[in-house]
Motif scaffolding. Sequence first.
Motif, PDB file in Angstrom:
ATOM      1  N   THR A  74     -23.750  15.686   5.362  1.00  0.00           N
ATOM      2  CA  THR A  74     -24.166  16.677   6.358  1.00  0.00           C
ATOM      3  C   THR A  74     -23.038  17.633   6.722  1.00  0.00           C
ATOM      4  N   GLY A  75     -21.880  17.516   6.061  1.00  0.00           N
ATOM      5  CA  GLY A  75     -20.771  18.422   6.315  1.00  0.00           C
ATOM      6  C   GLY A  75     -19.827  17.967   7.410  1.00  0.00           C
ATOM      7  N   GLU A  76     -20.055  16.776   7.964  1.00  0.00           N
ATOM      8  CA  GLU A  76     -19.163  16.255   8.992  1.00  0.00           C
ATOM      9  C   GLU A  76     -17.870  15.787   8.335  1.00  0.00           C
ATOM     10  N   ILE A  77     -16.745  16.038   8.969  1.00  0.00           N
ATOM     11  CA  ILE A  77     -15.454  15.672   8.385  1.00  0.00           C
ATOM     12  C   ILE A  77     -14.857  14.509   9.164  1.00  0.00           C
ATOM     13  N   TYR A  78     -14.489  13.475   8.426  1.00  0.00           N
ATOM     14  CA  TYR A  78     -13.812  12.307   8.971  1.00  0.00           C
ATOM     15  C   TYR A  78     -12.421  12.292   8.354  1.00  0.00           C
ATOM     16  N   ARG A  79     -11.400  12.114   9.171  1.00  0.00           N
ATOM     17  CA  ARG A  79     -10.037  12.149   8.643  1.00  0.00           C
ATOM     18  C   ARG A  79      -9.295  10.906   9.092  1.00  0.00           C
ATOM     19  N   ILE A  80      -8.643  10.244   8.142  1.00  0.00           N
ATOM     20  CA  ILE A  80      -7.791   9.100   8.444  1.00  0.00           C
ATOM     21  C   ILE A  80      -6.436   9.358   7.810  1.00  0.00           C
ATOM     22  N   ASP A  81      -5.398   9.326   8.634  1.00  0.00           N
ATOM     23  CA  ASP A  81      -4.033   9.520   8.175  1.00  0.00           C
ATOM     24  C   ASP A  81      -3.246   8.239   8.392  1.00  0.00           C
ATOM     25  N   TRP A  82      -2.347   7.964   7.484  1.00  0.00           N
ATOM     26  CA  TRP A  82      -1.408   6.851   7.628  1.00  0.00           C
ATOM     27  C   TRP A  82      -0.171   7.408   8.315  1.00  0.00           C
ATOM     28  N   LEU A  83       0.300   6.731   9.347  1.00  0.00           N
ATOM     29  CA  LEU A  83       1.493   7.172  10.051  1.00  0.00           C
ATOM     30  C   LEU A  83       2.703   6.601   9.317  1.00  0.00           C
ATOM     31  N   PRO A  84       3.474   7.436   8.609  1.00  0.00           N
ATOM     32  CA  PRO A  84       4.603   6.965   7.795  1.00  0.00           C
ATOM     33  C   PRO A  84       5.565   6.078   8.587  1.00  0.00           C
ATOM     34  N   GLY A  85       6.039   5.038   7.921  1.00  0.00           N
ATOM     35  CA  GLY A  85       6.990   4.118   8.555  1.00  0.00           C
ATOM     36  C   GLY A  85       6.321   3.059   9.406  1.00  0.00           C
ATOM     37  N   THR A  86       4.991   3.057   9.455  1.00  0.00           N
ATOM     38  CA  THR A  86       4.252   2.081  10.260  1.00  0.00           C
ATOM     39  C   THR A  86       3.104   1.512   9.438  1.00  0.00           C
ATOM     40  N   ASP A  87       2.409   0.558  10.017  1.00  0.00           N
ATOM     41  CA  ASP A  87       1.167   0.041   9.430  1.00  0.00           C
ATOM     42  C   ASP A  87      -0.041   0.618  10.159  1.00  0.00           C
TER      43      ASP A  87
END
Length: 61
Positions: free
Chosen positions: A5-18
């Motif tokens: 449907t064009g919805e955007i989901y974003r997941i980023d990894w925070l460098p140096g962490t889990d």
Amino acid sequence: MSSPTGEIYRIDWLPGTDVLHGTCHCGREHTAKDPVEMWEWMLAHPQGHQLQGNEPQGNSS
């Protein structure tokens, strides 16, 4: 990732962490160490979180 449907989901990894930092298509944000927890939170929309402006933004479950 985009849904059909064009919805955007974003997941980023925070460098140096889990830690993963996710942003839902509605603008709500969430952090988690478990990728399964993150996707469950994302895909539970609108259950699990309210539209931005109805609750404080940040780490919510």
